[in-house]
Design an enzyme around this catalytic site. Structure first.
Site, PDB file in Angstrom:
ATOM      1  N   CYS A  93       0.820  -1.207   0.000  1.00 24.52           N
ATOM      2  CA  CYS A  93       0.000   0.000   0.000  1.00 24.52           C
ATOM      3  C   CYS A  93       0.858   1.264   0.000  1.00 24.52           C
ATOM      4  O   CYS A  93       1.625   1.482  -0.925  1.00 24.52           O
ATOM      5  CB  CYS A  93      -0.947  -0.039   1.195  1.00 24.52           C
ATOM      6  SG  CYS A  93      -2.373   1.026   0.993  1.00 24.52           S
ATOM      7  N   ARG A 130     -11.457   6.879  -5.560  1.00 28.08           N
ATOM      8  CA  ARG A 130     -10.451   6.038  -4.947  1.00 28.08           C
ATOM      9  C   ARG A 130     -10.661   4.624  -5.452  1.00 28.08           C
ATOM     10  O   ARG A 130     -11.776   4.226  -5.785  1.00 28.08           O
ATOM     11  CB  ARG A 130     -10.601   6.051  -3.424  1.00 28.08           C
ATOM     12  CG  ARG A 130      -9.926   7.213  -2.736  1.00 28.08           C
ATOM     13  CD  ARG A 130     -10.041   7.105  -1.239  1.00 28.08           C
ATOM     14  NE  ARG A 130      -9.038   6.225  -0.652  1.00 28.08           N
ATOM     15  CZ  ARG A 130      -7.778   6.575  -0.427  1.00 28.08           C
ATOM     16  NH1 ARG A 130      -7.363   7.774  -0.754  1.00 28.08           N
ATOM     17  NH2 ARG A 130      -6.920   5.738   0.131  1.00 28.08           N
ATOM     18  N   HIS A 195      -3.528  -4.602   0.638  1.00 29.62           N
ATOM     19  CA  HIS A 195      -3.001  -4.009   1.862  1.00 29.62           C
ATOM     20  C   HIS A 195      -3.280  -4.858   3.096  1.00 29.62           C
ATOM     21  O   HIS A 195      -3.974  -5.861   3.052  1.00 29.62           O
ATOM     22  CB  HIS A 195      -3.531  -2.585   2.030  1.00 29.62           C
ATOM     23  CG  HIS A 195      -4.985  -2.495   2.392  1.00 29.62           C
ATOM     24  ND1 HIS A 195      -5.735  -1.387   2.095  1.00 29.62           N
ATOM     25  CD2 HIS A 195      -5.834  -3.344   3.017  1.00 29.62           C
ATOM     26  CE1 HIS A 195      -6.964  -1.568   2.543  1.00 29.62           C
ATOM     27  NE2 HIS A 195      -7.052  -2.739   3.095  1.00 29.62           N
TER      28      HIS A 195
END
Ligand SMILES: [Zn+2]
Lengths: 259, 462
Positions: A93, A130, A195
């Site tokens: 990430c 996003r 992540h």
């Protein structure tokens, strides 16, 4: 035999349950009778990266990453030398972005990375979506198969010629939501947008990293198989939940048709 | 009252009555949605009629219980209260509460409004309601897929609160450096509250604590004591930024596992009261403290506050105790690492005969279950009971427990929640205790299941 693991910035880059990865590395070694030492190195701590077999970095909020990258730049040469000697570096990430050349934020000056991975990341602007959601990729490492996880990033990443993708996106966005690449590999350095707890549900990837990290001091090591019933069930459930078919060979068929 | 507002009220009420009649659900927000569709300014219109103004409660954890406690204090103090229902904490929920407490001719039945609002809903709610008091409980990492990073919420709160005039007082958790950082840059009147009793704390931060670094200079805070996640007595060794001295303090705290807690609450003017509450855990001491501070600020008498807080009955999913076939059942909602760690600490000290953890990943839960790895499930290692895991992400939970060091034969996976409840209750046995730790939608599911068995009430009944 022993594995020396370093968790870099555990108090700063720990946004999404990143420590789960360290728990998995520890446990999968101990269950095989391999000793593990975990060094937790914070900003400013003395660390000789070349003494470590595997260095892990997690993700953080913008402000935390800003603090981390200053310290990381100071360590760049040392980390590069360690990787050249075979130390495995895994960055997920936010820290994946920092290992690249540069991060162009939505506004404000560009943030220079540490140039360990040949890639660039830019934020497409305040209004941009996003890239959030469950993700499944087909890992390029032989024998690893599918990786399943969750991604949540505003920045989009493009790889240069020096890096190869960690895998191909089956479900989700990956590096940029466009070219179906996900993550990066360059020598023994790995970065990914999957992540937080990436390794718990992907034990074959965890083992690939452990094997590679042990090779530096112990040569080729055959890792004994472990009881992965709980891991396999969680993997299957997660893949089913995100609508990816399983096992992976069926995926390859589907991917070939769509690409 | 404009015609438009009246039409909105009438239609909203009609929809509310229909959905209750049909038991269709949605009765807590539909009237608000309809009324806002007709008159987008309905909240501001109706709030202006509240004689004693309104109170907003927001924060990551504890806002529902804190708002309920404040509303109860006001009611016992003799005021008619307009209050939104648990979970209905977006604009539609606030509007629905106002509409349902307005007469058909547009007259407000409530005198004071007490509203819990979602963190992201706070800016607009503050603008529309112009509250006389805003209570900020805490800011922890929560559902990062939905809320984003806590710095992001902090920035939006700061912008929203900066636009308010001195008619609004901010009552805030001084122990939380993320909240304090926001208030420190405001010019509004502000009242800090906090815990004084160092015996309730621990010496160091958990792994998942967020606001570890000084918000002025970036140096790591040093903590004299940590109470809950990043809340504690912090100070920056470099620039001197430190926890403000609270004006309302909780001290002499006793925690009684899952059955409740007691504390002495003291004000700067020398007054104090002792509260004995059925709400369990240190996190609820914060809620009780915030509510006492808020009610006193509004003018409720200390004796009324003491009686209200000491007789308050916990709500479903927030400490309420039910009895089911001879088994004592308690459901404690967990939403994020900070909250879950406190629940586990409370549960581990209570040693229930059976434990059920139900994890869903629907929108209201957060679709990313990575946070399970930030929770210190290692605390369950020494619990003698079998742990049943359930929900859409039961397998993720089972995997987390494996790495927390629980032997796999002590973890049972039953994805179907009603079935898991039955099996776990059988584990507990007559006279035993079953604790269920669900995420939000799993809590609603458990409530439906228990209601159909006659154990819990329907959501339209509280
Ligand atoms: Zn400072």
């Amino acid at each position: 035999m022993d594995l020396r693991v370093c968790h870099l910035y555990p108090d700063l880059l720990n946004l999404y349950g990143d420590r789960g990865n360290v728990l998995v590395l520890e446990r999968r070694c101990r269950d095989r009778g391999i000793d593990v030492s975990v060094t937790r190195a914070r900003v400013g701590d003395a660390l000789d990266a070349r003494t470590q077999d595997l260095i892990f970095l997690g993700g953080g909020e913008d402000r935390q990453q800003g603090v981390a990258v200053v310290d990381l730049r100071r360590r760049a040469a040392d980390l590069g030398a360690a990787a050249a000697s075979g130390t495995v570096i895994l960055a997920v990430c936010g820290s994946y972005q920092l290992l690249g050349h540069v991060y162009h934020p939505a506004e404000g000056p560009a943030l220079e990375g540490v140039h360990l991975l040949d890639l660039e990341t830019r934020h497409p602007g305040r209004g941009a979506r996003r890239l959030i959601g469950n993700i499944a990729i087909e890992c390029s490492l032989p024998g690893v198969g599918a990786l399943v996880g969750f991604e949540n990033h505003g920045g989009v990443t493009d790889l240069g010629a020096g890096a190869t993708p960690l895998g191909r996106v089956r479900v989700g966005y990956g590096n940029n939501g466009e070219d179906k690449t996900e993550g990066a590999m360059q020598g023994t350095i790995f970065g990914t947008y999957l992540h937080g707890p990436l390794l718990p549900k992907n034990p074959s990837f965890a083992d690939a990293l452990i094997g590679l990290a042990l090779r530096r001091r112990f040569g080729e090591v055959r890792l004994a198989p472990l009881d992965d019933d709980v891991e396999s069930a969680a993997r299957r459930a997660a893949l089913a939940r995100i609508g990816a078919s399983y096992p992976t060979d069926r995926w390859r068929g589907r991917g070939a048709a769509s690409s | 009252m404009s015609l438009r507002a009246l039409v909105g009220i009438t239609l909203g009420k009609l929809v509310g009555r229909l959905s209750r009649l049909l038991r269709a659900g949605g009765g807590t927000t539909m009237p608000g949605r309809v009324a806002r569709a007709v008159d987008p300014a309905i909240i501001a219109h109706l709030a202006a009629d509240l004689r004693l103004g309104s109170v907003l409660v927001s924060g990551t954890n504890g806002k529902t219980t804190t708002a309920r406690l404040i509303a109860s204090c006001c009611e016992r103090g003799g005021w008619r209260v307009t209050h939104n229902r648990a979970g209905a904490n977006l604009h539609a929920g606030v509007a629905a509460a106002l509409v349902s407490r307005t007469s058909a001719i547009g007259r407000a039945r409530g005198e004071i409004g007490v509203f819990e609002v979602d963190e992201l809903a706070l800016p607009r709610a503050a603008r529309d309601l112009r509250p006389r008091l805003i209570v900020l409980t805490n800011l922890y990492r929560d559902q990062l897929d939905r809320y984003g990073e806590i710095d992001h919420i902090a920035a939006r709160w700061h912008d929203a609160l900066s636009a308010l005039g001195p008619g609004t007082t901010v009552l805030f958790n001084a122990d939380d450096p993320a909240v304090t950082a926001i208030v420190a840059r405001l010019s509004l009147p502000a009242v800090p509250f906090g815990i004084e009793d160092d015996r309730c704390g621990r010496p160091s931060l958990e792994d998942a604590a967020d606001a570890r670094y000084c918000y002025r200079c970036g140096t790591p805070f040093t903590y004299r004591v940590v109470f809950l996640s990043h809340a504690g007595k912090y100070a920056c060794p470099r620039c001197g930024t430190a926890r403000p001295d609270p004006c309302v303090r909780a001290d002499a705290i006793t925690l009684r596992g899952t059955t409740g807690a007691s504390a002495s609450i003291a004000w700067d003017n020398g007054t104090h009261l002792t509260v004995d509450t059925a709400l369990p855990g240190l996190y609820n001491v914060y809620n009780v403290l915030a509510a006492a501070a808020a009610a006193a600020h509004l003018g409720v008498s200390k004796e009324t506050i003491r009686v209200t807080l000491s007789t308050f009955t916990p709500a479903f999913g927030r400490g309420e105790r039910l009895t089911w076939n001879g088994v004592a059942l308690q459901i404690l909602l967990g939403k994020n690492p900070a909250g879950f760690n406190e629940l586990l600490r409370t549960v581990a000290s209570a040693s229930p005969t059976a434990l059920l953890i139900a994890i869903n990943d629907l929108t209201a839960d957060g679709t990313d279950v990575s946070w399970l790895w930030d929770v210190e499930f290692e605390m369950l290692r020494d619990l003698p009971s079998t742990v049943t895991v359930s929900g859409l992400r039961a397998h993720d939970m089972a995997l987390r427990l494996k790495y927390a060091g629980l032997p796999t034969d002590r973890v049972r996976i039953i994805e179907d929640l009603p079935q898991a409840l039955r099996v776990a209750a059988a584990d507990a046995g007559t006279g035993g205790t079953l604790i269920l730790l669900p995420t939000y939608t799993a809590m609603l599911q458990a409530r439906d299941a228990l209601r159909s068995m006659g154990v819990a009430r329907g959501f339209w009944e509280d």
